[in-house]
Design a protein around this motif. Structure first.
Motif, PDB file in Angstrom:
ATOM      1  N   LEU A 156       0.908  -1.082  -0.004  1.00 50.13           N
ATOM      2  CA  LEU A 156      -0.025   0.013   0.082  1.00 50.13           C
ATOM      3  C   LEU A 156       0.725   1.081   0.066  1.00 50.13           C
ATOM      4  CD1 LEU A 156      -2.723  -1.171   2.554  1.00 50.13           C
ATOM      5  CD2 LEU A 156      -2.881  -0.969  -0.060  1.00 50.13           C
ATOM      6  N   PHE A 157       2.052   1.307   0.672  1.00 48.14           N
ATOM      7  CA  PHE A 157       2.840   2.462   0.549  1.00 48.14           C
ATOM      8  C   PHE A 157       3.395   2.537  -0.542  1.00 48.14           C
ATOM      9  CE2 PHE A 157       4.416   1.978   5.481  1.00 48.14           C
ATOM     10  CZ  PHE A 157       3.520   2.301   5.869  1.00 48.14           C
ATOM     11  N   GLY A 158       3.712   1.237  -1.359  1.00 41.83           N
ATOM     12  CA  GLY A 158       4.246   1.250  -2.769  1.00 41.83           C
ATOM     13  C   GLY A 158       3.323   1.991  -3.822  1.00 41.83           C
ATOM     14  N   LEU A 159       1.805   1.730  -3.360  1.00 37.91           N
ATOM     15  CA  LEU A 159       0.807   2.357  -4.338  1.00 37.91           C
ATOM     16  C   LEU A 159       0.830   4.049  -4.114  1.00 37.91           C
ATOM     17  CD1 LEU A 159      -2.121   0.003  -3.897  1.00 37.91           C
ATOM     18  CD2 LEU A 159      -0.647   0.158  -5.867  1.00 37.91           C
ATOM     19  N   GLY A 160       1.273   4.552  -3.065  1.00 38.15           N
ATOM     20  CA  GLY A 160       1.444   5.796  -2.833  1.00 38.15           C
ATOM     21  C   GLY A 160       0.522   6.336  -1.654  1.00 38.15           C
ATOM     22  N   ILE A 161       0.062   4.943  -1.176  1.00 32.17           N
ATOM     23  CA  ILE A 161      -1.042   5.630   0.086  1.00 32.17           C
ATOM     24  C   ILE A 161      -0.181   5.765   1.374  1.00 32.17           C
ATOM     25  CG2 ILE A 161      -2.699   4.892   1.597  1.00 32.17           C
ATOM     26  CD1 ILE A 161      -3.548   3.061  -1.020  1.00 32.17           C
ATOM     27  N   HIS A 162      -0.033   7.170   1.990  1.00 34.74           N
ATOM     28  CA  HIS A 162       0.771   7.456   2.870  1.00 34.74           C
ATOM     29  C   HIS A 162       0.219   7.039   4.336  1.00 34.74           C
ATOM     30  CE1 HIS A 162       3.824   9.925   0.890  1.00 34.74           C
ATOM     31  NE2 HIS A 162       3.091   9.557  -0.138  1.00 34.74           N
ATOM     32  N   GLU A 163      -0.999   6.606   4.467  1.00 30.39           N
ATOM     33  CA  GLU A 163      -1.405   6.522   5.618  1.00 30.39           C
ATOM     34  C   GLU A 163      -2.477   5.192   5.679  1.00 30.39           C
ATOM     35  OE1 GLU A 163      -3.454   9.556   7.858  1.00 30.39           O
ATOM     36  OE2 GLU A 163      -4.811   8.363   8.916  1.00 30.39           O
ATOM     37  N   VAL A 164      -2.057   4.042   6.436  1.00 30.34           N
ATOM     38  CA  VAL A 164      -2.598   2.898   6.234  1.00 30.34           C
ATOM     39  C   VAL A 164      -3.058   2.824   7.845  1.00 30.34           C
ATOM     40  CG1 VAL A 164      -2.449   0.355   6.139  1.00 30.34           C
ATOM     41  CG2 VAL A 164      -1.161   2.014   4.625  1.00 30.34           C
ATOM     42  N   ASN A 165      -4.532   2.905   7.659  1.00 39.82           N
ATOM     43  CA  ASN A 165      -5.255   2.751   9.089  1.00 39.82           C
ATOM     44  C   ASN A 165      -5.688   1.040   9.120  1.00 39.82           C
ATOM     45  OD1 ASN A 165      -5.173   5.415   9.950  1.00 39.82           O
ATOM     46  ND2 ASN A 165      -6.356   5.841   8.424  1.00 39.82           N
ATOM     47  N   ILE A 166      -5.198   0.505  10.142  1.00 40.47           N
ATOM     48  CA  ILE A 166      -5.334  -1.125   9.975  1.00 40.47           C
ATOM     49  C   ILE A 166      -5.787  -1.306  11.545  1.00 40.47           C
ATOM     50  CG2 ILE A 166      -2.976  -1.184  10.685  1.00 40.47           C
ATOM     51  CD1 ILE A 166      -2.890  -3.582   8.742  1.00 40.47           C
ATOM     52  N   ASN A 167      -6.606  -2.409  11.436  1.00 39.13           N
ATOM     53  CA  ASN A 167      -7.323  -2.883  12.763  1.00 39.13           C
ATOM     54  C   ASN A 167      -7.629  -4.466  12.590  1.00 39.13           C
ATOM     55  OD1 ASN A 167      -9.901  -1.546  11.658  1.00 39.13           O
ATOM     56  ND2 ASN A 167     -10.515  -2.967  13.086  1.00 39.13           N
ATOM     57  N   VAL A 168      -7.624  -5.168  13.712  1.00 40.31           N
ATOM     58  CA  VAL A 168      -7.884  -6.407  13.870  1.00 40.31           C
ATOM     59  C   VAL A 168      -9.610  -6.366  14.222  1.00 40.31           C
ATOM     60  CG1 VAL A 168      -5.679  -7.313  14.562  1.00 40.31           C
ATOM     61  CG2 VAL A 168      -7.463  -6.710  16.287  1.00 40.31           C
ATOM     62  N   VAL A 169      -9.957  -7.588  13.537  1.00 35.23           N
ATOM     63  CA  VAL A 169     -11.633  -7.688  13.872  1.00 35.23           C
ATOM     64  C   VAL A 169     -11.884  -7.889  15.329  1.00 35.23           C
ATOM     65  CG1 VAL A 169     -12.301  -8.124  11.464  1.00 35.23           C
ATOM     66  CG2 VAL A 169     -12.119  -9.943  13.383  1.00 35.23           C
ATOM     67  N   PHE A 170     -13.013  -7.206  15.881  1.00 32.44           N
ATOM     68  CA  PHE A 170     -13.225  -7.443  17.036  1.00 32.44           C
ATOM     69  C   PHE A 170     -14.025  -8.944  17.379  1.00 32.44           C
ATOM     70  CE2 PHE A 170     -13.184  -2.851  16.871  1.00 32.44           C
ATOM     71  CZ  PHE A 170     -12.255  -2.380  17.460  1.00 32.44           C
ATOM     72  N   GLU A 171     -14.504  -9.346  16.456  1.00 35.66           N
ATOM     73  CA  GLU A 171     -15.236 -10.680  16.740  1.00 35.66           C
ATOM     74  C   GLU A 171     -14.274 -11.879  17.115  1.00 35.66           C
ATOM     75  OE1 GLU A 171     -15.651  -8.569  14.356  1.00 35.66           O
ATOM     76  OE2 GLU A 171     -17.541  -7.985  14.044  1.00 35.66           O
ATOM     77  N   ASN A 172     -14.886 -12.838  17.741  1.00 30.83           N
ATOM     78  CA  ASN A 172     -14.014 -13.828  18.225  1.00 30.83           C
ATOM     79  C   ASN A 172     -13.790 -14.779  17.348  1.00 30.83           C
ATOM     80  OD1 ASN A 172     -13.087 -15.504  20.058  1.00 30.83           O
ATOM     81  ND2 ASN A 172     -14.742 -16.128  20.912  1.00 30.83           N
ATOM     82  N   VAL A 173     -12.912 -14.561  16.388  1.00 30.49           N
ATOM     83  CA  VAL A 173     -12.224 -15.470  15.154  1.00 30.49           C
ATOM     84  C   VAL A 173     -11.154 -15.817  15.540  1.00 30.49           C
ATOM     85  CG1 VAL A 173     -13.821 -14.105  13.694  1.00 30.49           C
ATOM     86  CG2 VAL A 173     -11.508 -13.219  13.847  1.00 30.49           C
ATOM     87  N   TRP A 174     -10.107 -15.472  16.335  1.00 27.99           N
ATOM     88  CA  TRP A 174      -8.919 -15.664  16.524  1.00 27.99           C
ATOM     89  C   TRP A 174      -8.505 -17.319  17.014  1.00 27.99           C
ATOM     90  CZ3 TRP A 174      -6.973 -12.103  13.848  1.00 27.99           C
ATOM     91  CH2 TRP A 174      -7.613 -10.951  13.661  1.00 27.99           C
ATOM     92  N   LYS A 175      -7.561 -17.853  16.420  1.00 30.17           N
ATOM     93  CA  LYS A 175      -7.227 -19.311  16.757  1.00 30.17           C
ATOM     94  C   LYS A 175      -6.001 -19.126  17.615  1.00 30.17           C
ATOM     95  CE  LYS A 175      -8.803 -20.836  12.231  1.00 30.17           C
ATOM     96  NZ  LYS A 175      -8.789 -19.699  11.218  1.00 30.17           N
ATOM     97  N   GLU A 176      -5.695 -20.377  18.311  1.00 28.68           N
ATOM     98  CA  GLU A 176      -4.478 -20.446  18.952  1.00 28.68           C
ATOM     99  C   GLU A 176      -3.079 -20.069  18.256  1.00 28.68           C
ATOM    100  OE1 GLU A 176      -4.905 -21.198  22.254  1.00 28.68           O
ATOM    101  OE2 GLU A 176      -2.665 -20.992  22.628  1.00 28.68           O
ATOM    102  N   GLY A 177      -2.531 -19.432  18.706  1.00 32.05           N
ATOM    103  CA  GLY A 177      -1.268 -18.926  18.080  1.00 32.05           C
ATOM    104  C   GLY A 177      -1.247 -17.732  17.120  1.00 32.05           C
ATOM    105  N   ASP A 178      -2.254 -17.257  16.969  1.00 36.47           N
ATOM    106  CA  ASP A 178      -2.479 -16.059  16.155  1.00 36.47           C
ATOM    107  C   ASP A 178      -1.873 -14.916  16.736  1.00 36.47           C
ATOM    108  OD1 ASP A 178      -3.954 -17.259  13.856  1.00 36.47           O
ATOM    109  OD2 ASP A 178      -6.008 -16.349  14.716  1.00 36.47           O
TER     110      ASP A 178
END
Lengths: 309, 421
Positions: free
Chosen positions: B216-238
């Motif tokens: 995304l930086f390479g595409l010229g996007i200077h700000e990448v806002n990123i978050n993990v989903v809040f739902e209980n989707v996470w597995k052991e070791g994630d």
């Protein structure tokens, strides 16, 4: 901490609070359920309050009731009650506390007769059955009605009597919150053998139980019934407020959040109590251990939330 | 002249005024803005695998009648909606599927705010988060030209082709949408160079985080806002895999010098600290201070409380365009604080700051029908983020100090938004 177990003896057991019980068909709690309920109360060290229908119980039921320390909540007109319930305005005399369940309009119309009743009963609990329907104009009227009742209470005190009217005298006597406690200090056992936060939750939705006699209690998010988990109420000093969690649910969808109407009504009572306490003290020493009730500039603590930090 | 012609004339007039006011806009107050969301459609071309909108459909499209009623009601509430500025947010589904309706709503808003001398006139924004698929269409481009200086548009692109196509697939055939989105990125960056994109991470995305952000930086996007989903989707070791990706990304950003001009919101100096019980007791989420309106004209404290967003609970409707807002239903939201809804473990947490929550997900995941039970499915992921974040800042500041550049960096470091939903 759980202290009280309310047992609804019949599907038509009288309402003693804000909720309505529209059931017409008599259906007693099965005797074995009653026995189990009493046993549960004994084992959990709970004070039992039996709520009666408007007919006499069979002998076998009476024997179970008498097998444990308890209090009896009965419709007006029945014998051997600890608390009598009057549904809709009527003049009553009694030697036990009376709960008068009326609408705001009935209170406004019958305030003078209610004032007279204060001399005829040891305690009068007025329960307004339509608190959620108060409009701005009603608040004004309620304030005037409370002031009128307050004058009568003051006269009785001056005459050496000690009338008790929950709307006015409870706040004077209290030094901390004294709310209904449903879900925290009390639970209800319904005729179906299941536990509910209070009778209102049973009559509103039978599926809304919090456990049963077989499996015990399982109140989910039970902390939310406690004062510390009620953001508005924990900042409030209208200590006489019922803080009705059923009305909370009905109006704001959360058990720990009161409606604007419940807050304003409670604060009008609080302020009227303040004036009453000051007036009585002008005649002599009265409740010397109690501090004056502070003057405040709001009727709904929600409006002061920016200052809570 | 009929009413439609009158409206057209008025639109031209308002557009003329607005054009004339370029450079003389009313003061914009991002921090003191009301957010009002029109759910214009529940349809979308995509069927993203992590999308929280479980009830998307093609039927619930907002009508002009409902939209107009909503605008009339909202603008009649000036005494209650006292925020200095307003963001009118248009979401879906995919909002640009309803660009004609949106255009009409925006024209009507401008006209009525002007007529009413409303304090939001010229202190407003129209905001969009779009999948970008029809960004270059004539209708969308006309709308952008017409509302220049009052727009915020974010195109969601999830990273490199592999990661994007892992989740963001077409509803009709399951094909990845990357190629159709990325072709519009240059036009978007040309028009909105200051805006960032929004990336969402679920369990399957973790291995692609580093490459995706760099892409995304390479595409010229200077700000990448990123978050993990809040739902209980996470597995052991994630959490370990997540931490490793963020460490690798930290190395890449620092070693590659990207930190000077680019921002990835994963790294923030404010996260990972204990929170004061009293002074830092605010709710994280703005639900209740916002207002969402759906096609039926119902109001919600946030879009996440509408039926199409909820897996297991009934919607929380706080009013409608006919009867207005039931203020009692807003009281729990407006008195909600951090500690009352948190478990003791969260209250005592030594890395609590920056640990976000979504009120809608809290409600949806709660054991009872309450917004007062905080969901903690992201606990381990937050802690992993904090560890990688500590590594990032320690490494970066040491490098800058050795180079004698820390002071300069402190003065001019790029800022990021902590976008959480």
């Amino acid at each position: 901490m759980l202290q009280y177990l309310i047992i609804l003896l019949d599907e038509t057991s009288t309402s003693f609070c804000h909720y309505e019980n529209a059931n017409q068909e008599r259906k007693l709690m099965p005797l074995d359920v009653l026995k189990e309920g009493v046993r549960f109360g004994m084992m959990e060290n709970l004070m039992i309050q039996f709520v009666y229908p408007d007919y006499e119980l069979p002998q076998a039921y009476q024997e179970v009731v008498e097998s444990i320390d308890h209090s009896k909540i009965k419709p007006y007109g029945q014998e051997d009650a600890d608390v009598l319930i009057v549904n809709g305005f009527q003049k009553v005399k009694a030697d036990v506390p009376v709960v008068l369940r009326i609408t705001k309009q009935e209170l406004f119309v019958h305030q003078e007769e209610i004032a007279v009743m204060l001399g005829d009963v040891p305690r009068l609990n007025v329960v307004l059955t339509d608190v959620e329907a108060f409009a701005e104009a009603d608040f004004e009227t309620y304030k005037k009605v409370l002031a009128g009742l307050s004058s009568e209470v003051e006269k009785l005190y001056v005459d050496g009597k000690s009338p008790q009217l929950n709307l006015l005298t409870d706040r004077m006597m209290l030094s901390q919150m004294n709310n209904c406690g449903a879900g925290d200090t009390s639970i209800t056992l319904a005729p179906n053998g299941k536990f509910y936060v209070c009778p209102a939750f049973y009559y509103e939705n039978e599926a809304d139980s919090i456990g049963d006699l077989e499996h015990g209690l399982g109140i989910k998010n039970k902390q939310l019934y406690k004062l510390e988990y009620a953001p508005i109420c924990r900042h409030c000093d209208a200590w006489q407020c019922k803080r009705c969690v059923w009305l909370n649910c009905k109006t704001t969808l959360e058990v720990n959040t009161p409606s604007h109407e419940q807050c304003v009504v409670a604060h009008l009572e609080r302020n009227a109590s303040r004036e009453l306490l000051r007036s009585i003290r002008q005649h002599g020493t009265f409740l010397p251990e109690r501090e004056e009730i502070k003057e405040i500039d709001y009727l709904d603590p929600f409006d002061k939330r920016d200052t809570w930090q | 002249m009929n009413s439609h012609e009158l409206l057209l004339l008025y639109n031209s007039f308002v557009h003329l005024i607005m054009s004339g006011l370029k450079g003389l806009q009313g003061e914009w107050h991002e921090e003191a803005s009301k957010n009002i969301t029109f759910i214009v459609t529940k349809d979308c071309q995509l069927a993203c695998k992590y999308c929280y909108l479980v009830g998307k459909n093609t039927k619930e499209r907002m009508s002009w009648k409902t939209a107009k009623q909503a605008v009339d009601y909202i603008l009649s509430c000036e005494k209650d909606m006292t925020e200095d500025s307003v963001i009118f947010d248009f979401i879906g589904g995919e909002p640009f599927l309803e660009i004609s309706l949106i255009d009409r709503i925006c024209d009507y808003l401008k006209m009525r705010m002007y007529e009413l001398n409303h304090h939001w006139f010229n202190s407003y924004r129209f905001s969009f988060t779009t999948n970008g698929l029809n960004y270059d269409s004539p209708k969308v481009q006309q709308f952008i030209a017409k509302n220049d200086h009052h727009l915020s548009i974010v195109i969601t692109i999830d990273g490199n082709k592999l990661k994007h196509n892992l989740n963001r697939i077409y509803k009709k055939d399951g094909k990845g949408s990357y190629d159709d989105v990325v072709k519009n990125i240059p036009l978007w960056l040309e028009q909105f160079p200051e805006f960032g994109t929004k990336v969402t991470i679920s369990s399957a995305d973790i291995p692609y985080i580093k490459e995706s952000v760099l892409h995304l930086f390479g595409l010229g996007i200077h700000e990448v806002n990123i978050n993990v989903v809040f739902e209980n989707v996470w597995k052991e070791g994630d959490d370990k895999r997540f931490e490793e990706q963020l460490m690798q990304l930290a190395d890449a950003i620092i070693d590659g010098g990207f930190y000077e001009d680019y921002v990835c919101s994963f790294y923030s100096e404010n996260i990972g600290k204990p929170l004061d019980l009293v002074l830092e007791n605010q709710n994280w989420c703005g639900a209740g201070m916002m207002l969402s309106i759906d096609a039926l004209g119902n109001f919600y404290p946030c879009t996440r409380f509408a039926a199409y967003s909820l897996r297991s609970k009934k919607p929380i409707i706080i009013g409608n365009v006919r009867d207005g807002i039931d203020k009692n239903k807003l009281r729990p939201f407006l008195t909600l604080d951090r500690t009352t809804q948190s478990r003791q473990e969260c209250i005592d947490c030594e890395v609590a700051s920056g640990c976000a929550w979504c009120q809608g997900e809290n409600y949806d995941a709660a054991d009872t029908n309450t917004i007062y039970q905080r969901a903690t499915a992201i606990c381990k992921m937050h802690k992993a983020r904090v560890r990688a974040n500590n590594y990032y800042w320690n490494k970066l500041y040491r490098k800058l100090e050795l180079e004698g550049m820390r002071e300069e960096f402190e003065k001019s470091k790029p800022k990021s938004n902590d976008v959480i939903c």
